[in-house]
Every structure is written in structure tokens, then in C-alpha cells.
Motif scaffolding. Structure first.
Motif, PDB file in Angstrom:
ATOM      1  N   GLY A  53       1.501  -1.274  -0.182  1.00  0.00           N
ATOM      2  CA  GLY A  53      -0.169  -0.263   0.081  1.00  0.00           C
ATOM      3  C   GLY A  53       0.825   1.728  -0.252  1.00  0.00           C
ATOM      4  O   GLY A  53       0.878   2.558  -0.826  1.00  0.00           O
ATOM      5  N   SER A  54       1.944   1.157   0.665  1.00  0.00           N
ATOM      6  CA  SER A  54       2.691   2.713   0.715  1.00  0.00           C
ATOM      7  C   SER A  54       3.183   2.165  -0.432  1.00  0.00           C
ATOM      8  O   SER A  54       3.527   3.920  -1.249  1.00  0.00           O
ATOM      9  CB  SER A  54       3.305   2.093   2.416  1.00  0.00           C
ATOM     10  N   MET A  55       3.639   1.628  -1.270  1.00  0.00           N
ATOM     11  CA  MET A  55       4.510   1.393  -2.060  1.00  0.00           C
ATOM     12  C   MET A  55       4.087   2.537  -2.998  1.00  0.00           C
ATOM     13  O   MET A  55       4.730   2.782  -4.569  1.00  0.00           O
ATOM     14  CB  MET A  55       5.175   0.303  -2.681  1.00  0.00           C
ATOM     15  N   LEU A  56       2.678   1.959  -3.261  1.00  0.00           N
ATOM     16  CA  LEU A  56       2.253   1.929  -4.687  1.00  0.00           C
ATOM     17  C   LEU A  56       1.208   3.226  -4.002  1.00  0.00           C
ATOM     18  O   LEU A  56       0.549   3.968  -5.197  1.00  0.00           O
ATOM     19  CB  LEU A  56       0.941   0.465  -4.619  1.00  0.00           C
ATOM     20  N   ILE A  61      -1.483   9.640  -3.939  1.00  0.00           N
ATOM     21  CA  ILE A  61      -1.985  10.199  -2.450  1.00  0.00           C
ATOM     22  C   ILE A  61      -1.601  10.759  -2.211  1.00  0.00           C
ATOM     23  O   ILE A  61      -1.938  12.275  -2.042  1.00  0.00           O
ATOM     24  CB  ILE A  61      -2.164   9.187  -1.097  1.00  0.00           C
ATOM     25  N   MET A  62      -0.231  11.127  -2.550  1.00  0.00           N
ATOM     26  CA  MET A  62       0.527  12.625  -1.542  1.00  0.00           C
ATOM     27  C   MET A  62       0.240  13.747  -3.539  1.00  0.00           C
ATOM     28  O   MET A  62       0.045  14.790  -2.819  1.00  0.00           O
ATOM     29  CB  MET A  62       1.928  12.774  -1.488  1.00  0.00           C
ATOM     30  N   THR A  63       0.114  13.201  -3.810  1.00  0.00           N
ATOM     31  CA  THR A  63      -0.331  13.821  -6.132  1.00  0.00           C
ATOM     32  C   THR A  63      -1.614  14.609  -5.463  1.00  0.00           C
ATOM     33  O   THR A  63      -2.042  15.512  -5.717  1.00  0.00           O
ATOM     34  CB  THR A  63      -0.285  13.093  -7.029  1.00  0.00           C
ATOM     35  N   ALA A  64      -2.349  13.992  -5.318  1.00  0.00           N
ATOM     36  CA  ALA A  64      -3.845  13.866  -4.873  1.00  0.00           C
ATOM     37  C   ALA A  64      -3.981  15.478  -3.601  1.00  0.00           C
ATOM     38  O   ALA A  64      -5.165  16.206  -3.988  1.00  0.00           O
ATOM     39  CB  ALA A  64      -4.821  13.111  -4.692  1.00  0.00           C
ATOM     40  N   ASN A 133      12.152  23.053  -2.770  1.00  0.00           N
ATOM     41  CA  ASN A 133      12.898  24.089  -3.243  1.00  0.00           C
ATOM     42  C   ASN A 133      14.156  23.641  -4.096  1.00  0.00           C
ATOM     43  O   ASN A 133      14.218  25.281  -5.108  1.00  0.00           O
ATOM     44  CB  ASN A 133      14.240  24.319  -1.803  1.00  0.00           C
ATOM     45  N   ALA A 134      13.752  22.226  -4.224  1.00  0.00           N
ATOM     46  CA  ALA A 134      14.560  22.061  -6.306  1.00  0.00           C
ATOM     47  C   ALA A 134      13.865  22.259  -6.931  1.00  0.00           C
ATOM     48  O   ALA A 134      13.671  22.180  -8.495  1.00  0.00           O
ATOM     49  CB  ALA A 134      15.319  21.299  -5.938  1.00  0.00           C
ATOM     50  N   GLY A 135      12.056  22.183  -6.918  1.00  0.00           N
ATOM     51  CA  GLY A 135      11.670  22.613  -7.807  1.00  0.00           C
ATOM     52  C   GLY A 135      10.826  21.439  -7.927  1.00  0.00           C
ATOM     53  O   GLY A 135       9.985  20.871  -9.324  1.00  0.00           O
ATOM     54  N   ALA A 136      10.799  20.455  -7.286  1.00  0.00           N
ATOM     55  CA  ALA A 136      10.629  18.642  -7.710  1.00  0.00           C
ATOM     56  C   ALA A 136      10.041  17.832  -6.189  1.00  0.00           C
ATOM     57  O   ALA A 136      10.279  17.209  -5.894  1.00  0.00           O
ATOM     58  CB  ALA A 136      11.748  17.941  -8.037  1.00  0.00           C
ATOM     59  N   GLU A 137       8.936  18.757  -5.788  1.00  0.00           N
ATOM     60  CA  GLU A 137       8.484  18.542  -4.841  1.00  0.00           C
ATOM     61  C   GLU A 137       7.882  16.042  -4.967  1.00  0.00           C
ATOM     62  O   GLU A 137       7.959  16.002  -3.846  1.00  0.00           O
ATOM     63  CB  GLU A 137       7.287  19.615  -4.375  1.00  0.00           C
ATOM     64  N   SER A 138       7.839  16.382  -5.820  1.00  0.00           N
ATOM     65  CA  SER A 138       6.870  15.333  -6.465  1.00  0.00           C
ATOM     66  C   SER A 138       7.855  14.293  -5.572  1.00  0.00           C
ATOM     67  O   SER A 138       8.238  12.451  -5.140  1.00  0.00           O
ATOM     68  CB  SER A 138       6.037  14.091  -7.175  1.00  0.00           C
ATOM     69  N   GLY A 139       9.471  14.654  -5.608  1.00  0.00           N
ATOM     70  CA  GLY A 139       9.982  13.721  -6.376  1.00  0.00           C
ATOM     71  C   GLY A 139      10.147  13.018  -4.211  1.00  0.00           C
ATOM     72  O   GLY A 139      10.947  11.879  -4.373  1.00  0.00           O
ATOM     73  N   TRP A 142       8.602   9.882  -4.277  1.00  0.00           N
ATOM     74  CA  TRP A 142       8.877   8.945  -4.751  1.00  0.00           C
ATOM     75  C   TRP A 142       9.986   8.150  -3.940  1.00  0.00           C
ATOM     76  O   TRP A 142      10.121   7.214  -3.476  1.00  0.00           O
ATOM     77  CB  TRP A 142       9.205   8.556  -6.237  1.00  0.00           C
ATOM     78  N   TYR A 143      10.881   8.702  -2.877  1.00  0.00           N
ATOM     79  CA  TYR A 143      11.667   8.839  -1.937  1.00  0.00           C
ATOM     80  C   TYR A 143      11.260   7.749  -1.355  1.00  0.00           C
ATOM     81  O   TYR A 143      11.363   6.905  -0.650  1.00  0.00           O
ATOM     82  CB  TYR A 143      12.699   9.726  -1.653  1.00  0.00           C
ATOM     83  N   VAL A 144       9.859   8.423  -0.788  1.00  0.00           N
ATOM     84  CA  VAL A 144       8.819   7.570   0.373  1.00  0.00           C
ATOM     85  C   VAL A 144       8.921   6.235  -0.219  1.00  0.00           C
ATOM     86  O   VAL A 144       8.307   5.124   0.446  1.00  0.00           O
ATOM     87  CB  VAL A 144       8.130   8.046   0.733  1.00  0.00           C
ATOM     88  N   ALA A 145       7.902   5.641  -0.937  1.00  0.00           N
ATOM     89  CA  ALA A 145       7.552   4.963  -2.157  1.00  0.00           C
ATOM     90  C   ALA A 145       8.750   3.908  -1.831  1.00  0.00           C
ATOM     91  O   ALA A 145       8.620   2.373  -1.826  1.00  0.00           O
ATOM     92  CB  ALA A 145       6.939   5.239  -4.082  1.00  0.00           C
ATOM     93  N   GLY A 146       9.822   4.393  -2.514  1.00  0.00           N
ATOM     94  CA  GLY A 146      11.430   4.237  -2.051  1.00  0.00           C
ATOM     95  C   GLY A 146      11.633   3.324  -1.313  1.00  0.00           C
ATOM     96  O   GLY A 146      12.004   1.706  -1.265  1.00  0.00           O
TER      97      GLY A 146
END
Length: 179
Positions: A53-56, A61-64, A133-139, A142-146
């Protein structure tokens, strides 16, 4: 989550705080229910469900959540995430204790826990802010999903601990006497 809802989604601080309060209150009530479920089905199934569930679920969820505009939507998404996390939080202390015999339990649980918390828990906000701050908040999502994917590998390879004897006396052995 309160900072995220306020800073990223743009909810007012009072609305973000309300969402956090309601979600955490329900989350607290779920803990004993999930713990009881693990007594019936085992610890591994809950941990594996959490890992999958966390990986997928983290990225969607965070994007939404980044785009929510209402308290209801924020609460529903927050609760979805917390229901997934309940598969870990409700049983992690039991699993850690059940993995180690009593004579090494304190070291076996405390050292890896402290290292993991220092490396990942203690740096999470800094890593999240770095991505933002790098403008890539969704990164960060992906770090958490990894990280969840790595935990899933552990859960799928670990033994079931539900029926583990917690001390030598329960296994029929002698209890070591202090020197």
C-alpha cells in the motif's frame, strides 16, 4: 501533514489542523483493531499490506493531497494513507520484540531502530524541503515509495512472528541468571 496541507495544498492553517486532528483521532482508534487482526491472520500479512500500500499509494495520495481544496477531500485522502500505515504502526513494537530472544532484545530492537530513525525519520523533513526547494516536490513522494519498497522486501522474507515464544522459559529452556 498539517504543514503539507497548508503550504502545498493551500488549506488554511485552521482547516489543515482540523484535518490532522480528525485523521489522527480515527487513526488512534484503528490501532487496537489492526492489532487484533494481526493476532488472527499474522503479523506478516499486515506488514506486507502496509508495504504494498505504501509503495503503490504514496505517490498518488500525496499528488492528490497537493490539489485538495476541501476539508472533506483532505480528510479522506489523509485517512486512506493512515489506514495503510496502520498495517505497520499497530504491530511494529510486537514484531520487533518477537524477532529477538529476550537476552538480545534490547540491542536487537534499539540499535537498528535508532539508526533507521536517525537516517530516515530525522532527515525526512529536510529531504522533503530539499525536493520542494528544487522544484521537484513529487521527488519526495518517490523517495518514500522507494523506502516502502525496501521495507516490503524485508517483510516478504521475514518469518511470521505471531506465535513466537518471547522468552527461553516459554520455549522450555532455562532463563539465564545474572552473573
Amino acid at each position: 501533514m498539517t504543514k503539507y496541507l497548508s503550504n502545498t495544498a493551500g488549506l488554511s492553517k485552521s482547516d489543515a489542523t482540523l484535518v490532522g486532528f480528525l485523521a489522527l483521532t480515527i487513526f488512534c482508534l484503528l490501532q487496537p483493531l489492526a492489532g487484533a487482526l494481526s493476532d488472527r491472520v499474522g503479523r506478516r500479512p499486515l506488514l506486507i499490506t502496509f508495504g504494498v500500500g505504501s509503495m503503490l499509494g504514496t505517490v498518488p495520495i500525496m499528488t492528490a493531497l497537493a490539489g485538495v481544496t476541501t476539508v472533506g477531500a483532505a480528510l479522506a485522502l489523509s485517512l486512506t494513507a493512515l489506514v495503510i500505515v496502520t498495517g505497520y504502526t499497530s504491530i511494529n513494537a510486537c514484531v520487533k520484540a518477537e524477532l529477538f530472544p529476550t537476552h538480545v532484545r534490547a540491542l536487537g530492537v534499539a540499535l537498528p531502530y535508532a539508526i533507521a530513525n536517525a537516517l530516515f525519520g530525522g532527515t525526512a523533513e529536510y529531504v522533503a524541503l530539499w525536493f520542494k526547494n528544487a522544484g521537484a516536490e513529487s521527488g519526495f513522494y518517490w523517495y518514500v515509495a522507494g523506502c516502502a519498497a525496501v521495507s516490503l522486501v524485508v517483510y516478504t522474507t521475514m518469518r511470521e512472528t505471531r506465535d513466537a515464544a518471547l522468552s527461553r522459559s516459554e520455549r522450555g529452556g532455562d532463563i539465564p541468571q545474572p552473573a
